[in-house]
Design a protein around this motif. Structure first.
Motif, short mmCIF file in Angstrom:
data_model
loop_
_atom_site.label_atom_id
_atom_site.label_comp_id
_atom_site.label_asym_id
_atom_site.label_seq_id
_atom_site.Cartn_x
_atom_site.Cartn_y
_atom_site.Cartn_z
N ASP A 66 14.62 10.03 42.31
CA ASP A 66 15.88 10.46 42.92
C ASP A 66 15.54 11.59 43.89
OD1 ASP A 66 18.32 11.43 43.69
OD2 ASP A 66 19.01 11.98 41.68
N PRO A 67 15.55 11.31 45.21
CA PRO A 67 15.15 12.33 46.19
C PRO A 67 16.25 13.35 46.52
CG PRO A 67 15.68 10.29 47.32
CD PRO A 67 15.83 10.00 45.85
N PHE A 68 17.42 13.18 45.93
CA PHE A 68 18.52 14.14 46.10
C PHE A 68 19.05 14.50 44.71
CE2 PHE A 68 18.55 11.11 49.66
CZ PHE A 68 18.35 11.96 50.73
N CYS A 69 18.18 14.95 43.83
CA CYS A 69 18.54 15.00 42.40
C CYS A 69 19.52 16.11 42.05
CB CYS A 69 17.28 15.13 41.55
SG CYS A 69 16.48 16.75 41.62
N GLY A 70 19.71 17.10 42.93
CA GLY A 70 20.68 18.15 42.64
C GLY A 70 20.42 18.80 41.28
N SER A 71 21.44 18.86 40.44
CA SER A 71 21.30 19.51 39.13
C SER A 71 20.72 18.58 38.07
CB SER A 71 22.64 20.08 38.67
OG SER A 71 23.63 19.07 38.63
N GLY A 106 12.49 13.67 40.04
CA GLY A 106 13.64 14.18 40.79
C GLY A 106 13.17 15.21 41.80
N THR A 107 13.58 15.05 43.05
CA THR A 107 13.23 16.03 44.08
C THR A 107 14.49 16.46 44.81
OG1 THR A 107 12.83 14.39 45.83
CG2 THR A 107 10.97 14.93 44.40
N GLN A 134 9.56 14.42 30.02
CA GLN A 134 9.87 13.07 30.50
C GLN A 134 10.29 13.02 31.96
OE1 GLN A 134 9.28 10.39 28.92
NE2 GLN A 134 9.21 10.86 26.75
N ILE A 135 10.63 14.17 32.55
CA ILE A 135 11.14 14.20 33.92
C ILE A 135 10.33 15.20 34.74
CG2 ILE A 135 13.14 14.70 35.39
CD1 ILE A 135 14.91 14.04 32.94
N HIS A 136 9.81 14.75 35.87
CA HIS A 136 9.08 15.62 36.79
C HIS A 136 10.03 16.05 37.91
CE1 HIS A 136 5.76 17.20 39.21
NE2 HIS A 136 6.25 16.53 40.24
N LEU A 137 10.22 17.35 38.09
CA LEU A 137 11.11 17.89 39.12
C LEU A 137 10.28 18.68 40.13
CD1 LEU A 137 14.01 19.15 36.81
CD2 LEU A 137 14.02 17.09 38.24
N GLN A 138 10.62 18.51 41.42
CA GLN A 138 9.81 19.13 42.47
C GLN A 138 10.66 19.39 43.70
OE1 GLN A 138 6.26 16.88 43.25
NE2 GLN A 138 5.80 17.94 45.18
N ARG A 139 10.41 20.53 44.35
CA ARG A 139 11.08 20.83 45.61
C ARG A 139 10.40 20.06 46.73
NH1 ARG A 139 11.19 25.28 49.70
NH2 ARG A 139 13.34 25.38 50.45
N MET A 140 11.17 19.26 47.45
CA MET A 140 10.59 18.41 48.49
C MET A 140 11.69 17.85 49.38
SD MET A 140 8.48 14.83 48.01
CE MET A 140 7.25 15.58 46.93
N PRO A 141 11.54 17.92 50.69
CA PRO A 141 12.49 17.22 51.57
C PRO A 141 12.26 15.72 51.50
CG PRO A 141 10.75 18.22 52.86
CD PRO A 141 10.54 18.68 51.45
N VAL A 142 13.31 14.96 51.74
CA VAL A 142 13.19 13.51 51.64
C VAL A 142 12.17 12.96 52.63
CG1 VAL A 142 15.09 13.03 53.26
CG2 VAL A 142 14.52 11.37 51.47
N LEU A 156 19.58 12.71 57.99
CA LEU A 156 19.11 12.64 56.60
C LEU A 156 18.95 11.19 56.16
CD1 LEU A 156 18.53 14.53 54.14
CD2 LEU A 156 20.88 14.09 53.43
N TYR A 157 19.93 10.35 56.49
CA TYR A 157 19.85 8.94 56.10
C TYR A 157 18.74 8.21 56.84
CZ TYR A 157 24.35 9.56 53.70
OH TYR A 157 25.35 9.98 52.86
N GLN A 158 18.50 8.58 58.09
CA GLN A 158 17.40 7.98 58.83
C GLN A 158 16.05 8.40 58.24
OE1 GLN A 158 18.42 9.45 62.70
NE2 GLN A 158 19.96 7.84 63.09
N GLU A 159 15.96 9.66 57.80
CA GLU A 159 14.74 10.12 57.13
C GLU A 159 14.52 9.38 55.82
OE1 GLU A 159 15.19 14.30 56.66
OE2 GLU A 159 14.79 14.77 58.77
N LEU A 160 15.60 9.10 55.11
CA LEU A 160 15.49 8.33 53.87
C LEU A 160 14.93 6.95 54.16
CD1 LEU A 160 16.04 7.88 50.83
CD2 LEU A 160 18.39 7.22 51.46
N ARG A 161 15.44 6.31 55.19
CA ARG A 161 14.97 4.96 55.55
C ARG A 161 13.48 4.98 55.92
NH1 ARG A 161 13.85 0.16 54.96
NH2 ARG A 161 14.00 -1.31 56.69
N GLU A 162 13.09 5.97 56.69
CA GLU A 162 11.68 6.08 57.08
C GLU A 162 10.79 6.34 55.87
OE1 GLU A 162 11.73 9.18 59.97
OE2 GLU A 162 12.87 7.99 61.45
N ALA A 163 11.29 7.13 54.92
CA ALA A 163 10.50 7.46 53.74
C ALA A 163 10.30 6.26 52.83
CB ALA A 163 11.16 8.61 52.97
N VAL A 164 11.32 5.39 52.73
CA VAL A 164 11.21 4.25 51.81
C VAL A 164 10.60 3.02 52.48
CG1 VAL A 164 13.17 5.05 50.45
CG2 VAL A 164 13.54 3.35 52.25
#
Length: 402
Positions: A208-213, A269-270, A292-300, A331-339
């Motif tokens: 989840d690249p926008f995991c929030g809380s 989750g990032t 069980q969950i890896h959390l990391q600061r990272m832009p999409v 942001l959505y274009q960056e998501l598309r490029e990332a996936v």
């Protein structure tokens, strides 16, 4: 007379009519969860799933249902075109089988497309009718209401009144792990539904690249480990004399015994916001899921993953405020490029942004209307290829978290 609602120690326990309420669009998911608990007499209506079960289903459903809002007891249903019909129909129901002499019984209400549109009047009439019925049973004129709480709802829909008692208390989305909230929190029940609508299973990586809380990663971990979502909280009906403590003890024992303690999940989750990631870490700890969950600061835009056949499930920002549209588009274009390199992955995006597919640059394989609170959203689903069984086993054994 509804003897099904009445339990006697050593006696025969019959069935009770239950309603699992659901956010519009999630009814089929909730119905599937009810059936998976072993209850087969299930009927789906708008925003609710009706089923018959024994009294022990009340603790089991409260503990296990992931996408339902509440578990209600249906006391009765009848046509009510006038206030007199509402009063007499309510009074005819077997309230004393549920409400003890000292019961606290507030009445809530709602009315949709009904002649009896004044909700406060309907609440007052139902309250009065119940009091009159209890006077007949307990032979007294005044009730202190100092005992267990039984919240009653009168719901009028197209001139039919449904009378229910809430067994949950706080809504089922309140699992107990989310003490802090981000600016736009995703309900836990909706996050669980998104995961159950996806192709994810505990053998696959989930990002989840926008995991929030942390709601989506935590709900995925609860599903992957088969942990009942209500295991760490209390319910209002635990104080009811009709539901012996052994019912709740058995349900919790069943839940603890069902946990898959030997499973190691790969959930990531990032987020770009360190403040909400701090909340996510706190919630992960409260849920007992630190390992069980890896959390990391990272832009999409920096999202990378070497795992095959994973699932990306997210609830990105919608851009509702003025001036945010261009930022959201980027942001959505960056998501598309990332996936794009993750061409064997399945991707699931919940958003209210109206032009998502156009901006993302790809038409979804399937769309489903869902509601995040009162916001109408679309759940865009992009399906990757099904992993070969042998290759999936090798992936699970050899690949690790990024």
């Amino acid at each position: 007379m509804l003897r099904s609602a009445f339990y006697k120690y050593g006696g025969h326990m019959s069935t009770v009519d239950l309603i699992a309420t659901a956010t519009f669009g999630l009814e089929a998911i909730v119905a599937r969860e009810v059936k998976e608990l072993g209850y087969s007499d299930v009927r789906v209506e708008n925003s609710r799933v009706l089923f018959k079960a024994d009294l022990e289903a009340i603790p089991r459903c409260n503990l296990w249902l992931r996408s339902a809002d509440r578990v209600l007891i249906k006391v009765g249903e009848f046509q009510a075109l006038t206030y007199e019909e509402l009063f007499e129909g309510t009074k005819a129901l077997p309230w004393a089988e549920w409400l003890p002499e000292d019961a606290l019984f507030p009445v809530e209400g709602k009315s949709v497309h009904s002649k009896l549109y004044s909700v406060p009047d309907c609440q007052a009439i139902v309250k009065k009718a119940i009091v009159e019925k209890l006077k007949q049973r307990y032979h007294q004129q005044w009730f202190t209401e100092t005992g267990p709480k039984y919240t009653i709802e009168v719901a009028l829909l197209k001139d039919r009144a449904t009378l229910t008692i809430d067994t949950s208390g706080a809504g089922l989305h309140k699992r107990g792990y989310r003490k802090l909230t981000s600016q736009a929190p995703l309900k836990e029940t909706l996050a669980a539904a998104m995961i159950n609508l996806s192709y994810w299973n505990p053998d696959r990586v989930l990002v989840d690249p926008f995991c929030g809380s942390g709601t989506i990663p935590i709900e995925a971990a609860l599903i992957g480990l088969n942990i009942p979502p209500g295991l760490r909280r209390d319910f209002v009906s635990e104080t009811w004399p009709q539901l012996p403590a052994v019912f709740w003890r058995n349900a919790r024992d069943e839940g603890n015994d069902s946990i898959r303690r030997d499973v190691k999940l790969r959930i990531v989750g990032t987020d770009i916001d360190e403040a909400v990631l701090s909340m996510a870490r706190y919630h992960r700890k409260l849920a007992g899921l630190d390992d069980q969950i890896h959390l990391q600061r990272m832009p999409v835009s920096e999202l990378r993953n070497s795992n095959k056949y994973g699932c990306l499930i997210c609830n990105p920002p919608y851009g509702e405020r003025l001036g945010e549209v261009q930022q959201i588009k980027r942001l959505y274009q960056e998501l598309r490029e990332a996936v794009a390199p993750l061409d064997t992955w399945s991707v699931y995006v919940l958003t209210a942004f109206p032009d998502f597919e156009q901006v993302y640059g790809k038409r979804a394989d399937r769309k489903r209307k869902l509601y995040n609170g009162r916001i109408e959203c679309q759940f865009y689903q992009y399906f990757g290829p099904r992993p070969p069984r042998r290759e999936l086993r090798e992936t699970v054994m050899e690949e690790s978290l990024p």
